[in-house]
Design an enzyme around this catalytic site. Structure first.
Site, PDB file in Angstrom:
ATOM      1  N   LYS A 189      19.159  -5.814   9.402  1.00  0.00           N
ATOM      2  CA  LYS A 189      18.769  -7.065   8.752  1.00  0.00           C
ATOM      3  C   LYS A 189      17.399  -6.831   8.116  1.00  0.00           C
ATOM      4  CE  LYS A 189      16.963 -11.188   8.467  1.00  0.00           C
ATOM      5  NZ  LYS A 189      15.944 -11.086   7.440  1.00  0.00           N
ATOM      6  N   GLU A 265       8.202  -3.635  17.986  1.00  0.00           N
ATOM      7  CA  GLU A 265       6.936  -3.121  17.446  1.00  0.00           C
ATOM      8  C   GLU A 265       6.292  -4.300  16.733  1.00  0.00           C
ATOM      9  OE1 GLU A 265       4.356  -2.084  15.072  1.00  0.00           O
ATOM     10  OE2 GLU A 265       5.562  -0.506  14.122  1.00  0.00           O
ATOM     11  N   CYS A 300       0.916  -2.586   9.818  1.00  0.00           N
ATOM     12  CA  CYS A 300       0.782  -3.065  11.199  1.00  0.00           C
ATOM     13  C   CYS A 300      -0.370  -2.382  11.927  1.00  0.00           C
ATOM     14  CB  CYS A 300       2.091  -2.936  11.961  1.00  0.00           C
ATOM     15  SG  CYS A 300       2.789  -1.305  11.916  1.00  0.00           S
ATOM     16  N   GLU A 399      -3.799 -11.550  14.045  1.00  0.00           N
ATOM     17  CA  GLU A 399      -3.481 -10.664  12.935  1.00  0.00           C
ATOM     18  C   GLU A 399      -3.426 -11.468  11.639  1.00  0.00           C
ATOM     19  OE1 GLU A 399       0.527  -8.930  12.799  1.00  0.00           O
ATOM     20  OE2 GLU A 399      -0.468  -7.011  12.487  1.00  0.00           O
TER      21      GLU A 399
END
Ligand code: ADP
Length: 495
Positions: A189, A265, A300, A399
């Protein structure tokens, strides 16, 4: 390798609408619904993709289950699987430039980085796991005479892979490479805003000879298609890269369904720690700027918190600002661009919201802090350095996933460590120092899946990537990645 004429020819070329790839065929959504793909380069509609339904996800899962069960891939001789995967890599390599440009038009990453990090990394990833797959041996246990203990490694079954938009091909093949090499079937996906290159990758896999139904792609919204995969009773392993909030939902969905194994992750707020004895402050400034601002901070492992020893704070921030001002931000299809577009308007607004909040708290926006190139219709943001940030500020804790660097001074190694470890995350970090003992101490004590020393980023495929704390579990990259896709099975004989 970068051919400007080719890039220019592709820049405005029409893009074929995307499709699901289910059981080896292009398919529309079960109800025919589509969603527009907006290019972050100009805010214009690039093409459409199917707005997948739960039924579409279920059809893909059924294809993956059936083809895993009939052994058309899992039971092939390893060398035969290797040959097909190597062919796949060859086909991707032949189309690398086109794939890179398509990906850039879709997600906004600067082409210089995108070419290397996307199609060419996909090629490298697939080759690495293809080459390794017939070199994985089982074990014979050191049992007492009269017994024989064998440890087999078996493909884990049907893998659901949900991936983000920042590096769809790189992160996608960190999962697809080892999963397919291990003999699993996959339902992938992609992210809503970066599906196009992964659809093409699946078509190329079929061309390379991957049997139908082994790699399925379902596009659409996370809370519909992604959720259907996560809630399925027929997916054995779920691998994910994305936000912590979604990761939490996936764990819940696993607990409420078949307790599928979930490997996450997630995000980071990675500390980049510069001590006064760093070997070369200019080099540290240059690499630190790239470590947060390349791909407009949409990485990331981005070094989004700069912890700098107070005695060099002003000097280092000045060097960093100079390096940052040298970076070219803008048209991602210009090979000299260092930082391209922000992926979506939503993300841009979120980035600016963090800056506004920091300002309202009295923090200093040293450079940047605003949207730029608005006349293009695209989503661009000036690289932003905010100083005087307090360790507990939202800007130092959450973040951003954008080109915003929070700078925090420290006085001692202990204080640096305390600040570095003082978030919920533990993905990446860096330490800049000439003191070897300090470097080793920091590597041991900083809670992060990767600690760079006197550099930032660039850790290649030979080493694992995975988060500690709320940055996730499990590892992509290296041979360790196989562990998620291979089950251990013991055979115990009485002789
Ligand atoms: P981001 O905020 O960076 O887009 P997300 O975690 O929302 O991060 O997205 C990463 C991937 O997860 C995308 O493919 C997205 O469609 C998918 N996703 C989002 N929400 C869900 C959900 N509720 N269930 C499953 N997948 C989801």
């Amino acid at each position: 390798m970068l051919d400007q004429a080719r890039i220019d020819a592709l820049r405005d070329a029409p893009v074929t609408p995307g499709a699901h790839i289910i059981d080896g065929a292009r398919r529309e959504a079960s109800d025919g619904a589509t969603m527009e793909v907006i290019s972050p380069l100009n805010g214009q509609v690039l093409t459409t993709i199917p707005k997948g339904t739960a039924q579409d996800a279920e059809a893909a899962i059924a294809a993956a289950r059936a083809t895993h069960g009939d052994g058309r891939w899992a039971d092939l001789a390893p060398a035969a699987r290797k040959k097909i995967l190597m062919k796949w890599a060859e086909l991707i390599e032949a189309e690398a430039e086109d794939l890179a440009v398509l990906g850039v038009r879709n997600n906004g990453t600067e082409i210089g980085m995108a070419l290397k990090a996307e199609p060419l990394t996909a090629v490298a990833n697939i080759r690495y796991y293809a080459e390794a797959l017939d070199k994985l041996y089982g074990e014979i246990a050191p049992t007492a005479p009269g017994n024989l203990g064998l440890v087999h490694r078996e493909p884990a079954g049907v893998v659901g892979a949900i991936v983000p938009w920042n590096f769809p091909l790189m992160i996608g093949t960190w999962k697809l490479g080892p999963a397919l090499a291990a003999g699993c079937s996959v339902v992938l996906k992609p992210a809503e805003t970066a599906s196009l290159t992964l659809i093409r990758l699946a078509e190329l896999a079929l061309e390379a000879g991957l049997p139908k139904g082994i790699l399925n792609v379902v596009t659409g919204e996370g809370h519909v298609v992604g959720a259907a995969i996560a809630e399925s009773m027929d997916v054995d392993v779920l691998v994910f890269t994305g936000s912590g909030a979604t990761g939490r939902r996936l764990l819940e969905a696993s607990a409420k369904s078949n307790m599928k194994r979930v490997y996450l992750e997630l995000g980071g707020k990675s500390p980049n720690i510069v001590f006064a004895d760093a070997p070369d402050l200019d080099e540290a400034a240059k690499v630190s700027a790239a470590g947060i601002f390349r791909n407009s901070g949409q990485v990331c492992v981005a070094g989004s918190r700069l912890l700098v020893e107070r005695s060099i704070h002003d000097d280092f921030v000045a060097r960093l600002a100079a390096q940052t001002e040298n970076m070219k931000v803008g048209d991602p299809l210009d090979p000299s661009t260092n930082a391209g577009a922000v992926n979506s308007l939503r993300q841009l607004e979120q980035n600016l919201g963090f800056v506004e909040e920091a300002k309202s708290q009295g923090r200093e926006v040293r450079i940047g802090g605003k949207r730029i190139l608005e006349e293009t219709g695209g989503y661009y943001m000036a690289p932003t350095i905010v100083t005087g940030v307090e360790p507990d500020d939202r800007l130092a804790q959450q973040e951003v996933f954008g080109p915003v660097l929070a700078v925090i001074p420290f006085d001692t190694e202990e204080e640096a460590l305390q600040i570095a470890n003082g978030t919920e995350f533990g993905l990446a970090a860096a330490v800049w120092t000439s003191d070897l003992s300090r470097a080793h101490r920091m590597v041991r004590k900083v809670k992060a899946g990767v600690v760079h020393v006197n550099t930032y980023g660039g850790a290649d495929l030979t080493v694992p990537l995975g988060g500690l704390k709320q940055s996730g579990n499990g590892h992509d990259k290296s041979l360790h990645a196989f562990d998620k896709y291979l089950d251990l099975k013991t055979a115990w004989f009485k002789l």
